[in-house]
Design a protein around this motif. Structure first.
Motif, PDB file in Angstrom:
ATOM      1  N   ASP A 102      36.865  -5.507  16.615  1.00  0.00           N
ATOM      2  CA  ASP A 102      36.973  -5.917  15.213  1.00  0.00           C
ATOM      3  C   ASP A 102      36.383  -4.851  14.287  1.00  0.00           C
ATOM      4  O   ASP A 102      36.937  -4.544  13.224  1.00  0.00           O
ATOM      5  CB  ASP A 102      36.248  -7.251  15.028  1.00  0.00           C
ATOM      6  N   MET A 103      35.253  -4.262  14.682  1.00  0.00           N
ATOM      7  CA  MET A 103      34.646  -3.206  13.882  1.00  0.00           C
ATOM      8  C   MET A 103      35.566  -1.985  13.810  1.00  0.00           C
ATOM      9  O   MET A 103      35.725  -1.355  12.753  1.00  0.00           O
ATOM     10  CB  MET A 103      33.287  -2.810  14.473  1.00  0.00           C
ATOM     11  N   GLU A 104      36.187  -1.662  14.953  1.00  0.00           N
ATOM     12  CA  GLU A 104      37.126  -0.530  14.941  1.00  0.00           C
ATOM     13  C   GLU A 104      38.309  -0.819  14.017  1.00  0.00           C
ATOM     14  O   GLU A 104      38.784   0.071  13.294  1.00  0.00           O
ATOM     15  CB  GLU A 104      37.617  -0.260  16.369  1.00  0.00           C
ATOM     16  N   LEU A 105      38.781  -2.058  14.011  1.00  0.00           N
ATOM     17  CA  LEU A 105      39.902  -2.434  13.138  1.00  0.00           C
ATOM     18  C   LEU A 105      39.515  -2.313  11.658  1.00  0.00           C
ATOM     19  O   LEU A 105      40.305  -1.835  10.828  1.00  0.00           O
ATOM     20  CB  LEU A 105      40.344  -3.868  13.464  1.00  0.00           C
ATOM     21  N   GLN A 106      38.296  -2.728  11.351  1.00  0.00           N
ATOM     22  CA  GLN A 106      37.836  -2.622   9.969  1.00  0.00           C
ATOM     23  C   GLN A 106      37.757  -1.162   9.518  1.00  0.00           C
ATOM     24  O   GLN A 106      38.120  -0.819   8.391  1.00  0.00           O
ATOM     25  CB  GLN A 106      36.474  -3.309   9.822  1.00  0.00           C
ATOM     26  N   ARG A 107      37.243  -0.301  10.463  1.00  0.00           N
ATOM     27  CA  ARG A 107      37.184   1.118  10.121  1.00  0.00           C
ATOM     28  C   ARG A 107      38.588   1.682   9.877  1.00  0.00           C
ATOM     29  O   ARG A 107      38.813   2.467   8.944  1.00  0.00           O
ATOM     30  CB  ARG A 107      36.469   1.895  11.229  1.00  0.00           C
ATOM     31  N   GLU A 108      39.537   1.280  10.707  1.00  0.00           N
ATOM     32  CA  GLU A 108      40.911   1.745  10.523  1.00  0.00           C
ATOM     33  C   GLU A 108      41.500   1.237   9.196  1.00  0.00           C
ATOM     34  O   GLU A 108      42.222   1.966   8.503  1.00  0.00           O
ATOM     35  CB  GLU A 108      41.780   1.266  11.700  1.00  0.00           C
ATOM     36  N   GLN A 109      41.174  -0.015   8.826  1.00  0.00           N
ATOM     37  CA  GLN A 109      41.698  -0.574   7.579  1.00  0.00           C
ATOM     38  C   GLN A 109      41.144   0.188   6.361  1.00  0.00           C
ATOM     39  O   GLN A 109      41.857   0.433   5.379  1.00  0.00           O
ATOM     40  CB  GLN A 109      41.331  -2.060   7.466  1.00  0.00           C
ATOM     41  N   VAL A 110      39.846   0.570   6.475  1.00  0.00           N
ATOM     42  CA  VAL A 110      39.252   1.353   5.398  1.00  0.00           C
ATOM     43  C   VAL A 110      39.980   2.679   5.244  1.00  0.00           C
ATOM     44  O   VAL A 110      40.287   3.133   4.128  1.00  0.00           O
ATOM     45  CB  VAL A 110      37.756   1.565   5.664  1.00  0.00           C
ATOM     46  N   GLN A 111      40.291   3.294   6.384  1.00  0.00           N
ATOM     47  CA  GLN A 111      41.019   4.564   6.321  1.00  0.00           C
ATOM     48  C   GLN A 111      42.405   4.390   5.715  1.00  0.00           C
ATOM     49  O   GLN A 111      42.867   5.224   4.923  1.00  0.00           O
ATOM     50  CB  GLN A 111      41.136   5.156   7.743  1.00  0.00           C
ATOM     51  N   VAL A 112      43.060   3.271   6.076  1.00  0.00           N
ATOM     52  CA  VAL A 112      44.382   3.003   5.504  1.00  0.00           C
ATOM     53  C   VAL A 112      44.280   2.817   3.990  1.00  0.00           C
ATOM     54  O   VAL A 112      45.090   3.351   3.215  1.00  0.00           O
ATOM     55  CB  VAL A 112      45.027   1.768   6.171  1.00  0.00           C
ATOM     56  N   ASN A 113      43.285   2.053   3.551  1.00  0.00           N
ATOM     57  CA  ASN A 113      43.115   1.822   2.108  1.00  0.00           C
ATOM     58  C   ASN A 113      42.829   3.124   1.365  1.00  0.00           C
ATOM     59  O   ASN A 113      43.335   3.357   0.261  1.00  0.00           O
ATOM     60  CB  ASN A 113      41.986   0.823   1.862  1.00  0.00           C
ATOM     61  N   VAL A 114      41.990   3.964   1.984  1.00  0.00           N
ATOM     62  CA  VAL A 114      41.707   5.263   1.368  1.00  0.00           C
ATOM     63  C   VAL A 114      42.986   6.084   1.253  1.00  0.00           C
ATOM     64  O   VAL A 114      43.265   6.725   0.228  1.00  0.00           O
ATOM     65  CB  VAL A 114      40.637   6.018   2.173  1.00  0.00           C
ATOM     66  N   GLY A 115      43.803   6.021   2.326  1.00  0.00           N
ATOM     67  CA  GLY A 115      45.071   6.756   2.296  1.00  0.00           C
ATOM     68  C   GLY A 115      46.017   6.223   1.237  1.00  0.00           C
ATOM     69  O   GLY A 115      46.679   6.997   0.532  1.00  0.00           O
ATOM     70  N   LEU A 116      46.084   4.886   1.096  1.00  0.00           N
ATOM     71  CA  LEU A 116      46.951   4.295   0.075  1.00  0.00           C
ATOM     72  C   LEU A 116      46.483   4.682  -1.333  1.00  0.00           C
ATOM     73  O   LEU A 116      47.303   4.983  -2.217  1.00  0.00           O
ATOM     74  CB  LEU A 116      46.969   2.771   0.225  1.00  0.00           C
TER      75      LEU A 116
END
Length: 661
Positions: free
Chosen positions: A43-57
């Protein structure tokens, strides 16, 4: 087995079962904890990935915004376009001596190019603020990085120097011009608000002080005598320029010139109050207002004086007068000027004259004052007609300008500006109107562009030969006898005028003159000197229904342009919607001008096309005469086709315009 042994065996069995259950639970709980730990880690890894996606967006959105605000992706094109835009924007803001120089550029491969521009120029403080507002009012990817302002000694202007950066994003869409999308980054919605906030506390100059007006107060004058009062204005700020305006006036005839001199001729006794305003050119401007009261009284009666006219010295008669054999042959356009050609037949020479040129041919000598399309007016310097304005029409001999030794001067009235007679243009010299002339639009103050015409002429009088006038009078009588059947319209008896129109009896004091336009039609001029005129033109052809709207627009635009060419100013106009007009019925356009003498002139143009093309123009600068002429013109009806002349239609595509000059 004894009971004690059985109890021991049961106890041992229970202990073994409990041990096994404990070991089994412990193993299971360890596995569950491990799974839970693994799930939490995922779950923590997923949150980190989501943050990266949001930064990219967010970065992609920012890049899209940069691309939309960017200069074109080609750096060379962007540099040229932005440099031109800066120069134009500075000029519109009021800069002068502005120079824009491209500076070094910074390139980030495959991402963007940063362009630098240095600009210098001279402008006033409020113009600098306007320029900065114009820069940030456009949503381009640019910014001002440096601004330097230095006051110029003994001037309101500043030396301006600034540096700007602009960015061209490589992934921006291709474009051949800078976009003009407005920016939403500014707090105020107009440059004026920034000017009031910034320039109102100008750090380069003291607070603006109001100008002062003197020399007014209470003044006196007499009726029918010119009143001239000069207002004096001063400004405590030596660099300010002051403009004076007449903001309140009890008379439409009063005028205030740029030097502050009030000119006015009162007609009635009484007390009149004027208000004069002085406005400086500082920012924000300061205004002062002063009142002027003029007490007007009637002049004392003057004893009548008998003035004996001195006999006019006569010119010595010539044995051979070349003026009798000198013909006015043509008017030639030379650039923006016109040129009169006089053919002196005895010597076979051609005399070419412009406005202001002096000439002497035989017994005729003078100075050219006005040149029309088919006539010219000159001021005579010959003794019998010295100082008088004489008119000569094309095709006439020079001597005819004075008739049988009797001059035909242009009539004027010293007390009242004369209403000029209509000038009948020669259709052979008219250029055809365009197929789709610009429409007379009630929402516009100026008429649409028309094809170039020959220079309009202000001719004070249309000369009529006496013998020709007698012949026309005889023709008129015979025509009236021929169509003696008077017709009635709304209870009013209508008379036949020269087989051109049916109308009521002419207003008192007015006379009618008929003139043929060779190959095109005929014009009937109804004139009373110094009062007003009505001209009625009728063509030799019918106007097709599909051409009536175009022809009408050409008539109206051509007429308005002619009067404006004389220096008249269009004040008001009432024009019907030509897209909805029924051209089988008469309709009227009403115009009000201010002529070159600053007098009001009213003009009505009535157009109807049955059975032939007709145009009726009423012109007067006297409201009472205008009402009389309007009432008479309202009775005009075209002569039925059977009663009208039957002449061949002209070859021209555009009907000749009868212009009231």
């Amino acid at each position: 087995m004894k009971s004690s042994e059985r109890m021991l065996a049961i106890g041992v069995g229970v202990a073994v079962v409990c041990l096994i259950a404990f070991l089994t639970f412990r193993y299971y709980s360890s596995a569950v904890d491990a799974k839970l730990d693994m799930l939490a880690q995922k779950d923590m890894e997923l949150q980190r990935e989501q943050v990266q996606v949001n930064v990219g967006l967010a970065a992609a959105k920012k890049i899209r915004e940069y691309e939309a605000r960017s200069l074109p992706p080609k750096a060379d094109l962007s540099r040229s376009l932005y440099q031109h835009w800066l120069l134009t924007t500075a000029h519109e803001a009021g800069f002068h001596d502005q120079v824009v120089t491209p500076g070094p550029q910074r390139v980030v491969p495959d991402i963007y190019t940063q362009l630098t521009f240095n600009m210098t120029g001279k402008a006033r403080y409020e113009q600098v603020v306007k320029f900065l507002d114009d820069i940030y009012r456009i949503d381009l990817l640019h910014r001002v990085t440096r601004l330097s302002l230095k006051p110029i000694k003994d001037s309101k202007e500043l030396d301006v120097s600034l540096t700007l950066d602009a960015v061209s994003v490589k992934t921006a869409p291709d474009a051949s011009a800078l976009h003009s999308r407005p920016s939403k980054r500014l707090k105020h919605d107009s440059a004026e608000k920034y000017q009031l906030a910034i320039v109102g506390r100008n750090i380069f100059a003291p607070t603006n002080r109001a100008p002062k007006i003197s020399g007014l107060g209470r003044q006196s004058g007499t009726t029918n005598s010119a009143v001239s009062i000069a207002a004096k204005v001063s400004d405590p700020d030596p660099l300010d320029s002051v403009k004076m305006e007449l903001t309140k006036s009890p008379s439409r005839d009063a005028r205030l010139d740029r030097d502050g001199r009030l000119s006015w001729t009162p007609r009635k006794a009484g007390e009149y109050e004027f208000e004069i305003t002085a406005r400086d050119d500082n920012f924000p401007p300061n205004i002062s207002t002063e009142k002027l009261i003029v007490k007007v009284s009637d002049p004392p009666p003057q004893p009548e004086r008998v003035v004996q006219e001195k006999p006019v010295d006569e010119e010595p008669k010539l044995a051979f007068d070349q003026a009798r054999h000198t013909m006015f042959t043509a008017v030639i356009g030379v650039g923006n000027d016109s040129e009169v050609w006089l053919h002196i037949r005895p010597t076979n020479t051609l005399l070419k004259l412009h406005e202001g040129d002096a000439f002497e041919v035989g017994s005729m000598k003078g100075t050219i004052r006005e040149i029309g399309s088919n006539e010219f007016v000159f001021e005579s310097s010959a003794k019998p007609t010295k100082g008088q304005l004489l008119l000569l029409a094309k095709g006439e001999m020079l001597e005819r300008a004075a008739g049988d030794g009797q001059p035909k001067p242009v009539p004027t009235d010293d007390n009242k500006p004369a209403v000029e007679k209509p000038t009948i243009e020669n259709p052979a010299t008219e250029k055809p109107a365009p197929e789709k002339p610009a429409e007379v639009n009630t929402a516009e103050a100026k008429p649409a562009d028309e094809p170039k015409e020959e220079k309009p002429t202000t001719t004070p009088e249309v000369p009529v030969d006496e013998t020709r006038a007698e012949a026309k009078s005889a023709e008129t009588k015979s025509a009236e006898t021929k169509s003696a059947e008077t017709k009635k319209s709304n209870g009013t008896e209508l008379q036949n005028f020269e087989d051109i129109i049916l109308a009521a009896k002419l207003p008192e004091g007015y006379s009618a003159v008929k003139q043929e336009i060779e190959g095109a039609g005929v014009v009937l001029a109804v004139v009373k000197e110094g009062a007003g005129a009505v001209t009625i033109s009728r063509e030799n052809r019918n106007i097709e229904e599909r051409a009536r709207r175009t022809t009408t627009k050409a008539y109206l635009n051509g007429a308005v342009k002619t009067w404006q060419g004389k220096g008249w100013t269009l004040k008001t106009k009432e024009v019907p919607n030509l897209e909805e007009v029924d051209f089988d019925k008469p309709f009227t356009v009403q115009l009000e001008f201010i002529d070159a003498a600053e007098q009001d002139v009213w003009i009505d143009i009535t157009s109807f096309f049955s059975p032939r093309a007709h145009l009726v123009q009423v012109i007067s600068n006297d409201p009472a005469e205008l009402r009389r002429l309007r009432a008479w013109a309202a009775t005009i009806k075209p002569v039925p086709l059977a009663d009208a002349d039957s002449k061949p239609a002209p070859a021209a595509n555009t009907p000749p315009a009868v212009e009231a000059n």
